[in-house]
Design an enzyme around this catalytic site. Structure first.
Site: not given
Length: 324
Positions: A29, A60, A86, A129
């Protein structure tokens, strides 16, 4: 060569491998026009074109699944997952397909692909994150897990990962992406599975990886003022793990402290402690200590500093182990 940060060293490794092998492609991405969320892929689209630097949809599972097929048919995809937190939607593709392709086909096919993912806390990021879930992947047969701790190693290990015939998860400590610089020399190849001694010592062994290496080195520097000489081992590759390097150091010092930012429960510290007691029990002068994150999800930025291991906590563990 000029001094580079860790993220610049990763960019250099990608450029060098793409220049030397036309089968290497980068995908993920925002890796093309935007150069990646941390700018690790900046300039690659202009240098190699859109057929080799592929901006993907936000999926993903689709990114990793497509990469498995591309790898099986001769390409070498280097996938970027924007943050390790992610990656979980792609676990089925990683565990059930990428990791098993060689054994499933009796080596008729293999899966030469790299999955890059920033990981760990220390950048004041929101939920998902700052994950440090390397133990999940360490447990999966068929996947190598690599974690650089310096710019030179980031370049060298990524180049080795791209040249590896099997899937490699390449975890990049986001906290030190730009906090340290060093001159990068030589052809930059380091074999996967080879740890290094970051600092020599005779009194106790500290074992760390990723951003925690710098924290462990600060603790070693602090106890040096008390006359305590700590040896610091940088694992560099978590799987396969260089257990010989660990045991060699423990036999010399007789004491060990393992440092990681993932939660203590089920973390790699337990595995390393078990290896030490299996192979070096009679050399131990004290139980092996662990300094790790708490058994909870890493908190939001305001509380992050209370979750992550710090030099003071490691110094405390060193004193506790030496005084046993």
């Amino acid at each position: 060569m000029e001094k580079l940060t860790l993220v610049q060293a990763i960019n250099l490794a990608l450029k060098e491998e793409m220049a030397s092998n036309p089968n290497v492609v980068v995908m993920g991405e925002d890796v093309g026009k935007d150069g990646g969320v941390f700018r690790a892929t900046v300039g690659l689209l202009e240098a190699f074109g859109e057929k080799r630097v592929i901006d993907t949809p936000l999926s993903e599972t689709g990114i990793v699944g497509a990469a498995v097929g591309m790898a099986a048919y001769g390409l070498i995809p280097v996938v970027e997952i924007q943050f390790l937190g992610f990656i979980y939607p792609a676990m089925e593709q990683i565990i059930s397909h990428a990791a098993r392709l060689r054994t499933r086909t009796k080596s008729r096919y293999h899966c030469p692909m790299v999955i890059r993912a920033p990981y760990g806390g220390g950048i004041h990021a929101p939920e998902h994150h700052s994950e440090s879930s390397e133990a999940l992947f360490f447990h999966v047969p068929g996947i190598k897990v690599v974690v650089p701790s310096t710019p030179s190693d980031a370049r060298a290990l990524l180049k080795s990962a791209i040249r590896d015939p099997d899937p490699v998860l390449f975890l990049e400590p986001a906290r030190i992406y730009r906090s340290i610089k060093e001159e990068i020399k030589g052809d930059g190849l380091v074999p996967l599975g080879e740890a290094r001694t970051a600092k020599t010592g005779k009194d106790i062994t500290l074992i760390a990886w990723g951003a925690m290496l710098q924290v462990a080195l600060k603790a070693a520097e602090a106890v040096q003022k008390e006359g305590i000489e700590a040896e610091v081992i940088d694992l560099r590759t978590l799987y396969p793990m260089d257990t010989d390097k660990i045991i060699e150091s423990i036999k010399k010092t007789g004491r060990g402290v393992i440092v990681h930012e993932a939660p203590l429960k089920g973390g790699l510290g337990g595995e390393i402690a078990a290896v030490i007691q299996e192979k070096a029990l009679l050399y131990l002068e004290a139980p092996v200590s662990r300094v790790a994150g708490f058994n909870t999800a890493i908190p939001l930025p305001k509380m992050e500093q209370f979750y992550l291991p710090n030099p003071e906590g490691i110094v405390e563990a060193i004193h506790r182990t030496l005084c046993f």
